[in-house]
Design a protein around this motif. Structure first.
Motif, mmCIF file in Angstrom:
data_model
loop_
_atom_site.group_PDB
_atom_site.id
_atom_site.type_symbol
_atom_site.label_atom_id
_atom_site.label_comp_id
_atom_site.label_asym_id
_atom_site.label_seq_id
_atom_site.Cartn_x
_atom_site.Cartn_y
_atom_site.Cartn_z
ATOM 1 N N LEU A 1 0.813 -1.208 0.000
ATOM 2 C CA LEU A 1 0.000 0.000 0.000
ATOM 3 C C LEU A 1 0.852 1.265 0.000
ATOM 4 C CD1 LEU A 1 -2.860 -0.959 2.474
ATOM 5 C CD2 LEU A 1 -2.650 -1.428 0.039
ATOM 6 N N ALA A 2 2.161 1.124 0.208
ATOM 7 C CA ALA A 2 3.043 2.294 0.319
ATOM 8 C C ALA A 2 3.808 2.595 -0.954
ATOM 9 C CB ALA A 2 4.032 2.087 1.465
ATOM 10 N N PHE A 3 3.760 1.699 -1.938
ATOM 11 C CA PHE A 3 4.612 1.848 -3.108
ATOM 12 C C PHE A 3 3.801 1.909 -4.398
ATOM 13 C CE2 PHE A 3 7.597 0.261 0.001
ATOM 14 C CZ PHE A 3 8.753 0.975 -0.297
ATOM 15 N N VAL B 1 0.838 -1.337 -14.785
ATOM 16 C CA VAL B 1 1.422 -0.602 -13.651
ATOM 17 C C VAL B 1 0.399 0.367 -13.090
ATOM 18 C CG1 VAL B 1 3.163 1.101 -12.987
ATOM 19 C CG2 VAL B 1 3.813 -0.848 -14.422
ATOM 20 N N GLU B 2 -0.250 1.141 -13.964
ATOM 21 C CA GLU B 2 -1.246 2.102 -13.496
ATOM 22 C C GLU B 2 -2.389 1.395 -12.776
ATOM 23 O OE1 GLU B 2 -3.439 5.901 -15.467
ATOM 24 O OE2 GLU B 2 -3.903 3.961 -16.395
ATOM 25 N N GLY B 3 -2.798 0.231 -13.294
ATOM 26 C CA GLY B 3 -3.887 -0.511 -12.669
ATOM 27 C C GLY B 3 -3.511 -1.047 -11.301
ATOM 28 N N ILE B 4 -2.288 -1.553 -11.161
ATOM 29 C CA ILE B 4 -1.830 -2.037 -9.858
ATOM 30 C C ILE B 4 -1.772 -0.890 -8.862
ATOM 31 C CG2 ILE B 4 0.131 -3.053 -8.621
ATOM 32 C CD1 ILE B 4 0.720 -4.652 -11.197
ATOM 33 N N GLU B 5 -1.296 0.270 -9.314
ATOM 34 C CA GLU B 5 -1.267 1.438 -8.430
ATOM 35 C C GLU B 5 -2.673 1.820 -7.990
ATOM 36 O OE1 GLU B 5 0.732 4.160 -11.063
ATOM 37 O OE2 GLU B 5 2.582 4.004 -9.923
ATOM 38 N N MET B 6 -3.617 1.838 -8.935
ATOM 39 C CA MET B 6 -5.001 2.187 -8.597
ATOM 40 C C MET B 6 -5.586 1.192 -7.605
ATOM 41 S SD MET B 6 -6.461 3.323 -12.348
ATOM 42 C CE MET B 6 -8.151 3.331 -11.760
ATOM 43 N N ALA B 7 -5.328 -0.104 -7.819
ATOM 44 C CA ALA B 7 -5.842 -1.126 -6.906
ATOM 45 C C ALA B 7 -5.269 -0.935 -5.508
ATOM 46 C CB ALA B 7 -5.499 -2.515 -7.440
ATOM 47 N N ARG B 8 -3.988 -0.562 -5.418
ATOM 48 C CA ARG B 8 -3.377 -0.327 -4.109
ATOM 49 C C ARG B 8 -3.976 0.901 -3.435
ATOM 50 N NH1 ARG B 8 3.071 -1.833 -4.978
ATOM 51 N NH2 ARG B 8 2.708 -4.048 -5.352
ATOM 52 N N ARG B 9 -4.251 1.944 -4.216
ATOM 53 C CA ARG B 9 -4.876 3.137 -3.628
ATOM 54 C C ARG B 9 -6.272 2.810 -3.110
ATOM 55 N NH1 ARG B 9 -2.109 5.975 -7.854
ATOM 56 N NH2 ARG B 9 -3.907 5.821 -9.243
ATOM 57 N N ARG B 10 -7.021 2.024 -3.897
ATOM 58 C CA ARG B 10 -8.366 1.642 -3.439
ATOM 59 C C ARG B 10 -8.289 0.825 -2.157
ATOM 60 N NH1 ARG B 10 -9.554 1.004 -9.210
ATOM 61 N NH2 ARG B 10 -8.896 -1.172 -9.086
ATOM 62 N N ALA B 11 -7.325 -0.099 -2.087
ATOM 63 C CA ALA B 11 -7.181 -0.930 -0.887
ATOM 64 C C ALA B 11 -6.795 -0.078 0.311
ATOM 65 C CB ALA B 11 -6.134 -2.017 -1.126
ATOM 66 N N ALA B 12 -5.913 0.915 0.110
ATOM 67 C CA ALA B 12 -5.510 1.792 1.205
ATOM 68 C C ALA B 12 -6.693 2.626 1.688
ATOM 69 C CB ALA B 12 -4.365 2.694 0.756
ATOM 70 N N ALA B 13 -7.517 3.109 0.753
ATOM 71 C CA ALA B 13 -8.685 3.920 1.129
ATOM 72 C C ALA B 13 -9.729 3.071 1.837
ATOM 73 C CB ALA B 13 -9.291 4.564 -0.116
ATOM 74 N N ARG B 14 -9.835 1.815 1.411
ATOM 75 C CA ARG B 14 -10.814 0.903 2.019
ATOM 76 C C ARG B 14 -10.428 0.565 3.450
ATOM 77 N NH1 ARG B 14 -10.726 -2.782 -1.994
ATOM 78 N NH2 ARG B 14 -9.258 -4.128 -0.893
ATOM 79 N N GLY B 15 -9.117 0.457 3.674
ATOM 80 C CA GLY B 15 -8.616 0.233 5.024
ATOM 81 C C GLY B 15 -8.929 -1.124 5.602
ATOM 82 N N ARG B 16 -9.180 -2.116 4.766
ATOM 83 C CA ARG B 16 -9.453 -3.452 5.276
ATOM 84 C C ARG B 16 -9.014 -4.471 4.235
ATOM 85 N NH1 ARG B 16 -14.009 -5.357 2.706
ATOM 86 N NH2 ARG B 16 -15.369 -3.795 1.750
ATOM 87 N N ALA B 17 -8.880 -5.697 4.678
ATOM 88 C CA ALA B 17 -8.447 -6.754 3.773
ATOM 89 C C ALA B 17 -9.549 -7.085 2.772
ATOM 90 C CB ALA B 17 -8.074 -7.997 4.573
#
Length: 388
Positions: A51-53, A248-264
């Motif tokens: 979630l940090a990269f 790459v852009e899609g993986i970044e977007m998925a990580r941002r969504r996961a960070a915003a969701r704040g749950r597994a």
């Protein structure tokens, strides 16, 4: 992703001789690097907080890794990580290795700031994937008909696509994998998908669809917004994979969504060296196998689900998936809890999703299985014996 500067801090020697470097943003630890220098080779094991990269962060980290290796007089670098973006950055810089394995390179040959800016054409992508999946023949096919290309844009939500035609060398039809033609395609993730498709087709033979087409795309809103990781049209051999898995852009977007969701995620995660694209491919392929099985052997499919239910303490798997309400009988509720604990929350939504999640965990296993997934595997081996 945070904008603060990434800092690498060498930790005090603990007496083991290993060099541990902590990656930090302010007071937050976002990754650990273990360095093992030997014979002018530096082996780095990188464990990162996904979630940090993002892409820029990962390129910066890789530059720092190369600088660390050079500062220690190394001539060879070995990188041991399963982070998709770091592996992609390293591969673009010139590192090579087996699929899901350690990446290696001569430091003199590395260009850590030089990822390509042009998309690979169909033949180049096929060659790159073929190097990572050497036991299958991979050919590229460009879409040159403007009308057909326009139809694909409308259907798949992406401007340009190419086909990979994969021969598993099992005597069956070639598998078609449709990939966006963009500069940020993560080649290894496409190869992971191809490798999983080939492995499952070989293992299940006639029980898998004779014709398989898998497309990385944004063909519906659920895929575009990241709500859906993949979808399968049962019995017809068509799978739509969220294009986020291979960009790459899609993986970044998925990580941002996961960070915003704040749950597994509600879906099961697979253990290293496997990744989300491996797991999703396996999940959707099971839907194809299960659809064929249920259509041709309906009574056997009922018995299959009954035996899985027995492992959970109820008469059939359906009762476990219906046990998430207050009004459900206590044994159903207990089975529902076991299903969530031993598989995933998504498995508890429907019997078909339960078995697809079990298959994903069984196929992408590092040897450790929960009781119900182990039982699922025994039943699968009995119903679909492996080819000799």
């Amino acid at each position: 992703m945070p904008d603060d500067v990434l800092q690498l801090q060498e930790e005090p020697d603990d007496g083991s001789g290993a060099i541990r470097i902590t990656a930090r943003r302010e007071d937050r630890v976002v990754g650990m690097l273990d360095l093992a220098p030997a014979d002018r080779t530096v082996h780095i094991r990188a464990g990162l907080d996904p979630l940090a990269f993002g892409g820029t962060d990962t390129r910066d980290l890789f530059v720092r890794i190369v600088e660390l290796a050079r500062a220690r007089g190394a001539v060879r670098l070995e990188l041991d990580t399963q982070d998709a973006l770091l592996r992609d950055t390293a591969a673009r810089a010139g590192m090579q290795g087996q699929l899901r394995g350690v990446l290696v390179a001569s430091i003199a040959d590395l260009d850590p700031r030089g990822p390509g800016t042009e998309p690979l054409d169909a033949d180049e992508l096929a060659a790159a994937v073929g190097r990572l999946v050497p036991d299958a023949a991979v050919a590229g096919r460009a879409v040159r008909n403007p009308l057909r290309a326009g139809v694909r844009r409308a259907l798949f939500g992406l401007p340009s696509m190419v086909d990979l035609l994969v021969d598993p060398r099992d005597g069956g039809e070639r598998i078609r994998v449709v990939v966006p033609q963009r500069p940020d395609v993560v080649v290894e993730n496409v190869a992971r998908c191809v490798d999983t498709l080939v492995g499952i087709r070989r293992r299940f033979g006639a029980n898998a669809p004779a014709s398989i087409t898998l497309s990385f795309d944004y063909s519906d809103m659920g895929l575009r917004t990241g709500v859906i990781s993949g979808s399968a049209a049962k019995q017809v051999g068509v799978i739509h994979m969220n294009a986020d898995h291979c960009l790459v852009e899609g993986i970044e977007m998925a990580r941002r969504r996961a960070a915003a969701r704040g749950r597994a995620s509600v879906s099961a995660g697979v253990p290293p060296p496997y990744s989300a694209v491996d797991g999703t491919t396996a999940h959707e392929m099971w839907h194809q196998i299960d659809g064929n099985f249920e259509a041709g052997h309906y009574r056997d499919s009922i018995e299959f689900r009954r035996r899985i239910g027995e492992c959970l303490g109820v008469e059939t798997l359906e009762q476990a998936t219906l046990g998430g309400t207050r009004n459900a009988p206590p044994p159903w509720q207990a089975a529902h809890r076991r299903l969530v604990e031993q598989v995933s929350a998504y498995a508890a939504t429907a019997p078909g999703e339960a078995t697809a999640e079990m298959f994903k965990l069984w196929w992408c296993s590092n040897g450790e299985l929960s009781p119900v997934v182990a039982r699922f595997g025994e039943l699968v081996d009995g119903l679909f014996p492996a080819p000799v």
